[in-house]
Write a protein that holds these residues in place. Sequence first.
Motif, PDB file in Angstrom:
ATOM      1  N   ILE A 108       8.734   0.757  -5.629  1.00 24.76           N
ATOM      2  CA  ILE A 108       8.270   2.148  -5.624  1.00 24.76           C
ATOM      3  C   ILE A 108       8.398   2.704  -4.202  1.00 24.76           C
ATOM      4  CG2 ILE A 108       6.300   3.674  -6.038  1.00 24.76           C
ATOM      5  CD1 ILE A 108       7.328   2.435  -8.596  1.00 24.76           C
ATOM      6  N   GLU A 109       9.056   3.868  -4.098  1.00 28.53           N
ATOM      7  CA  GLU A 109       9.291   4.466  -2.778  1.00 28.53           C
ATOM      8  C   GLU A 109       8.612   5.818  -2.663  1.00 28.53           C
ATOM      9  OE1 GLU A 109      13.520   4.670  -2.492  1.00 28.53           O
ATOM     10  OE2 GLU A 109      13.772   2.505  -2.563  1.00 28.53           O
ATOM     11  N   SER A 110       8.578   6.341  -1.456  1.00 33.23           N
ATOM     12  CA  SER A 110       8.007   7.661  -1.204  1.00 33.23           C
ATOM     13  C   SER A 110       8.733   8.714  -2.039  1.00 33.23           C
ATOM     14  CB  SER A 110       8.151   7.968   0.293  1.00 33.23           C
ATOM     15  OG  SER A 110       7.457   9.137   0.607  1.00 33.23           O
ATOM     16  N   GLY A 111       7.977   9.656  -2.613  1.00 37.73           N
ATOM     17  CA  GLY A 111       8.567  10.698  -3.446  1.00 37.73           C
ATOM     18  C   GLY A 111       8.558  10.377  -4.929  1.00 37.73           C
ATOM     19  N   THR A 112       8.232   9.132  -5.295  1.00 37.44           N
ATOM     20  CA  THR A 112       8.204   8.718  -6.701  1.00 37.44           C
ATOM     21  C   THR A 112       6.940   9.237  -7.377  1.00 37.44           C
ATOM     22  OG1 THR A 112       9.328   6.667  -6.051  1.00 37.44           O
ATOM     23  CG2 THR A 112       8.335   6.704  -8.241  1.00 37.44           C
ATOM     24  N   ARG A 113       7.074   9.731  -8.620  1.00 39.81           N
ATOM     25  CA  ARG A 113       5.897  10.131  -9.416  1.00 39.81           C
ATOM     26  C   ARG A 113       5.439   8.905 -10.199  1.00 39.81           C
ATOM     27  NH1 ARG A 113       3.189  14.607  -9.353  1.00 39.81           N
ATOM     28  NH2 ARG A 113       2.754  14.685 -11.569  1.00 39.81           N
TER      29      ARG A 113
ATOM     30  N   PRO B  63       0.827  -1.217   0.000  1.00 41.06           N
ATOM     31  CA  PRO B  63       0.000   0.000   0.000  1.00 41.06           C
ATOM     32  C   PRO B  63       0.858   1.262   0.000  1.00 41.06           C
ATOM     33  CG  PRO B  63      -0.133  -1.141   2.120  1.00 41.06           C
ATOM     34  CD  PRO B  63       0.750  -1.953   1.241  1.00 41.06           C
ATOM     35  N   ALA B  64       0.351   2.289  -0.678  1.00 38.93           N
ATOM     36  CA  ALA B  64       1.022   3.591  -0.700  1.00 38.93           C
ATOM     37  C   ALA B  64      -0.055   4.671  -0.718  1.00 38.93           C
ATOM     38  CB  ALA B  64       1.912   3.706  -1.935  1.00 38.93           C
ATOM     39  N   ILE B  65       0.297   5.854  -0.209  1.00 42.39           N
ATOM     40  CA  ILE B  65      -0.645   6.966  -0.185  1.00 42.39           C
ATOM     41  C   ILE B  65      -0.130   8.055  -1.109  1.00 42.39           C
ATOM     42  CG2 ILE B  65      -1.741   8.726   1.253  1.00 42.39           C
ATOM     43  CD1 ILE B  65      -1.557   6.688   3.579  1.00 42.39           C
ATOM     44  N   LEU B  66      -1.026   8.550  -1.977  1.00 44.33           N
ATOM     45  CA  LEU B  66      -0.668   9.589  -2.946  1.00 44.33           C
ATOM     46  C   LEU B  66      -0.809  10.976  -2.329  1.00 44.33           C
ATOM     47  CD1 LEU B  66      -2.598   8.115  -5.994  1.00 44.33           C
ATOM     48  CD2 LEU B  66      -0.181   7.855  -5.455  1.00 44.33           C
ATOM     49  N   ASP B  67      -0.296  11.987  -3.036  1.00 47.58           N
ATOM     50  CA  ASP B  67      -0.366  13.361  -2.541  1.00 47.58           C
ATOM     51  C   ASP B  67      -1.792  13.891  -2.431  1.00 47.58           C
ATOM     52  OD1 ASP B  67      -0.697  13.418  -5.287  1.00 47.58           O
ATOM     53  OD2 ASP B  67       0.904  14.860  -5.671  1.00 47.58           O
ATOM     54  N   ASN B  68      -2.771  13.201  -3.055  1.00 48.35           N
ATOM     55  CA  ASN B  68      -4.161  13.619  -2.931  1.00 48.35           C
ATOM     56  C   ASN B  68      -4.908  12.831  -1.860  1.00 48.35           C
ATOM     57  OD1 ASN B  68      -4.428  11.156  -4.152  1.00 48.35           O
ATOM     58  ND2 ASN B  68      -5.318  11.919  -6.045  1.00 48.35           N
TER      59      ASN B  68
END
Length: 188
Positions: A168-173, A153-158
């Motif tokens: 995939i790590e934090s800060g990746t687009r 799981p990951a959380i997007l900027d929205n």
Amino acid sequence: MAKISGVDIRPGNILEYEKGIWKVAKTQHTQPGKGGAFMQVEMKNLIDGRKTNVRFRSQDTIERVRLDTKDFQFLYAEGDDLVFMDVETYDQITLPSDLLGDAAAFLQDGMTVLLEMYDERPISVQLPEQVEATIVEADAVVKGQTASSSYKPAILDNGVRVMVPPHIESGTRIVVDVYERSYVGKAG
């Protein structure tokens, strides 16, 4: 408007049914051992938001509605309302955010959207199928998991939560499918 057979209904079609305008969400073609084939159709009313399931046989005909579409640009959110601008006339229009449903989280300043109108009244807003977003939080990879099948799981900027591959790590687009809320790939 054009009449179509009950078995020709597809997801995304706009239909006139029982004096309402309905958007088809899902369809399932069924051919029972006894009796004729039919299409099980899940629809949402575009005016009042009600949902229904209807069974159409092949001999049933239904009106397919053609909507007028126009490009608008998203300007800003104002409480529960969203303000859009007609890209041709520069007229502004304010719509409730629930007209977009879950896709509203993916709206970005300046994004071009497709407004669908019926009798000059906006009834639906289509966002691009895919958008770019930045990951602000991603769980660490658990050792021993196989890379091929394990998503984390990951959380997007929205604020939307999506499942992404372990690398995939934090800060990746990344590129995200707006309507499936799923990872498509790294942003190029």
